[in-house]
Design a protein around this motif. Structure first.
Motif, PDB file in Angstrom:
ATOM      1  N   ILE A 123     -11.650   4.404  -4.052  1.00  0.00           N
ATOM      2  CA  ILE A 123     -11.143   4.394  -2.857  1.00  0.00           C
ATOM      3  C   ILE A 123      -9.751   3.853  -2.401  1.00  0.00           C
ATOM      4  O   ILE A 123      -9.491   2.835  -3.087  1.00  0.00           O
ATOM      5  CB  ILE A 123     -12.285   3.633  -2.120  1.00  0.00           C
ATOM      6  N   ASN A 158      -2.977   4.205   9.205  1.00  0.00           N
ATOM      7  CA  ASN A 158      -3.101   4.588  10.754  1.00  0.00           C
ATOM      8  C   ASN A 158      -1.870   4.562  11.285  1.00  0.00           C
ATOM      9  O   ASN A 158      -0.718   4.673  10.864  1.00  0.00           O
ATOM     10  CB  ASN A 158      -4.091   3.461  11.189  1.00  0.00           C
ATOM     11  N   ASP A 176       0.841  -1.228  -0.105  1.00  0.00           N
ATOM     12  CA  ASP A 176       0.111   0.156  -0.029  1.00  0.00           C
ATOM     13  C   ASP A 176       0.816   1.124   0.051  1.00  0.00           C
ATOM     14  O   ASP A 176       0.559   2.313   0.580  1.00  0.00           O
ATOM     15  CB  ASP A 176      -0.873   0.175   1.372  1.00  0.00           C
ATOM     16  N   ARG A 226     -12.636   9.375   1.406  1.00  0.00           N
ATOM     17  CA  ARG A 226     -14.032   9.136   0.919  1.00  0.00           C
ATOM     18  C   ARG A 226     -14.384   9.773  -0.183  1.00  0.00           C
ATOM     19  O   ARG A 226     -15.451  10.080  -1.081  1.00  0.00           O
ATOM     20  CB  ARG A 226     -15.081   9.252   1.963  1.00  0.00           C
ATOM     21  N   VAL A 250      -6.248   3.150   0.199  1.00  0.00           N
ATOM     22  CA  VAL A 250      -6.022   2.214   1.329  1.00  0.00           C
ATOM     23  C   VAL A 250      -6.124   2.955   2.408  1.00  0.00           C
ATOM     24  O   VAL A 250      -6.107   4.349   2.377  1.00  0.00           O
ATOM     25  CB  VAL A 250      -4.577   1.854   1.138  1.00  0.00           C
ATOM     26  N   ARG A 251      -6.161   2.324   3.683  1.00  0.00           N
ATOM     27  CA  ARG A 251      -6.338   3.093   5.025  1.00  0.00           C
ATOM     28  C   ARG A 251      -4.993   3.072   5.613  1.00  0.00           C
ATOM     29  O   ARG A 251      -4.223   2.143   5.590  1.00  0.00           O
ATOM     30  CB  ARG A 251      -7.364   2.188   5.774  1.00  0.00           C
ATOM     31  N   TYR A 282      -7.522   6.520   8.901  1.00  0.00           N
ATOM     32  CA  TYR A 282      -8.379   7.348   7.752  1.00  0.00           C
ATOM     33  C   TYR A 282      -8.641   6.754   6.550  1.00  0.00           C
ATOM     34  O   TYR A 282      -7.514   6.119   5.870  1.00  0.00           O
ATOM     35  CB  TYR A 282      -7.986   8.635   7.853  1.00  0.00           C
ATOM     36  N   GLN A 283      -9.844   6.427   6.188  1.00  0.00           N
ATOM     37  CA  GLN A 283     -10.268   5.919   4.738  1.00  0.00           C
ATOM     38  C   GLN A 283     -10.744   7.108   4.013  1.00  0.00           C
ATOM     39  O   GLN A 283     -11.840   7.515   4.209  1.00  0.00           O
ATOM     40  CB  GLN A 283     -11.222   4.991   5.038  1.00  0.00           C
TER      41      GLN A 283
END
Ligand SMILES: [Ca+2]
Ligand SMILES: [Ca+2]
Length: 318
Positions: A212, A217, A146, A207, A214-215, A204-205
């Protein structure tokens, strides 16, 4: 007691500024580097003497190079120029093994840099050189997946016209600035969030839009840094960057100061000494292409002229 607190504060501030400094030297001697590429595809130019540093994503006559044009904390800084909205040029630090990183995103407690916008720039008045950190997520084998950027721009932090013809220092982590996300090859997500959101357990994802990403953190890893000009900047941009500083809680501290190598410094360590002399003697008589720091006067051959440059400057630098 108050005096003690003030002293402690000054001490803490001093520690923040006094990172162990890495001097990232130009490939060539003064006035320094001028890396450009006219094609539409990205060009990358590695620093043979500073592993993991690149002049990257250079296209459409974008220019990047450590030069003496805007000296800062020494004789140089990273110069950028993009003549049109299609042009681009970056300087980047990246680990290429896909598993090495500096620290976890949650532990990034200090991130600062200095930027300069030349008043001759004609791009939108809000534009300055953004700073991007490379982030990724570790899989069960410890590989980074990612891979993407978290990107800082003043325009997403209050914005307005930026100062010109002066150096601007900004700190982004302790002051919890907003960053937007670019997952590599995943589209841009402009819903910028405070760094503390990216650093949280939830992360955070984005929007924004239908692609969309990847997240990221607090567990995400920080594995590089990038600063660059373009693309999509309508007009001419000229500017510079200096002193990129990162500090991880209980972890690595990094201070990159970009300097132009002294004349006669062949191996790019900032000093002209026996090592440089030895390099010239070992390579004496060889032909050299355009990307060749051993050929000091850049005439295509390592010969007596280059030897003379080393001898003339022997003992300088440092
Ligand atoms: Ca040297
Ligand atoms: Ca030569």
């Amino acid at each position: 007691m108050r005096t003690l607190r003030v002293w402690l504060w000054l001490f803490a501030w001093g520690m923040a500024l006094a990172q162990p400094e890495t001097r990232v030297y130009s490939v060539f001697m003064p006035p320094g580097d001028w890396f450009t590429h006219s094609g539409a595809n990205y060009a990358f130019f590695p620093f043979f003497h500073h592993w993991n540093w690149y002049y990257g994503h250079v296209q459409r006559d974008g220019v990047v190079g450590i030069r003496t044009d805007y000296p800062r904390s020494g004789n140089g800084s990273v110069f950028f120029s993009t003549p049109t909205a299609l042009a681009k040029s970056d300087i980047e630090f990246r680990f290429l093994d896909g598993q090495t990183y500096w620290g976890r995103l949650r532990d990034l407690e200090w991130l600062s840099y200095e930027w300069y916008r030349d008043g001759r720039s004609t791009v939108g008045a809000h534009i300055h050189l953004p700073l991007r950190i490379y982030v990724g997520n570790l899989d069960s084998q410890g590989r980074i997946r990612d891979l993407g950027y978290l990107i800082y721009e003043l325009s997403m932090n209050g914005g307005g016209a930026v100062p010109v013809d002066t150096w601007v220092q900004e700190e982004l982590a302790a002051s919890n600035r907003r960053f937007w996300q670019n997952p590599i090859n995943g589209g841009n997500f402009f819903d910028a969030q405070p760094l503390s959101v990216w650093q949280s357990e939830e992360g955070y994802q984005p929007r924004d839009g239908d692609r969309i990403g990847v997240r990221y953190n607090g567990d995400s890893v920080v594995c590089g840094v990038s600063v660059g000009a373009g693309t999509g900047w309508n007009g001419v941009f000229i500017g510079a960057v200096a002193n990129i500083i990162l500090r991880f809680r209980h972890g690595v501290q990094l201070h990159f100061n970009f300097e132009v190598r002294p004349a006669g410094d062949v191996n790019g360590d900032g000093q002209v000494d026996d090592t440089d002399l030895l390099w010239i003697l070992m390579l004496f008589g060889t032909n050299c292409s355009a990307y060749c720091p051993y050929d000091l006067n850049r005439d295509g051959t390592v010969d007596d002229t280059d030897l003379l440059i080393v001898l003339t400057h022997f003992g300088t630098g440092g």
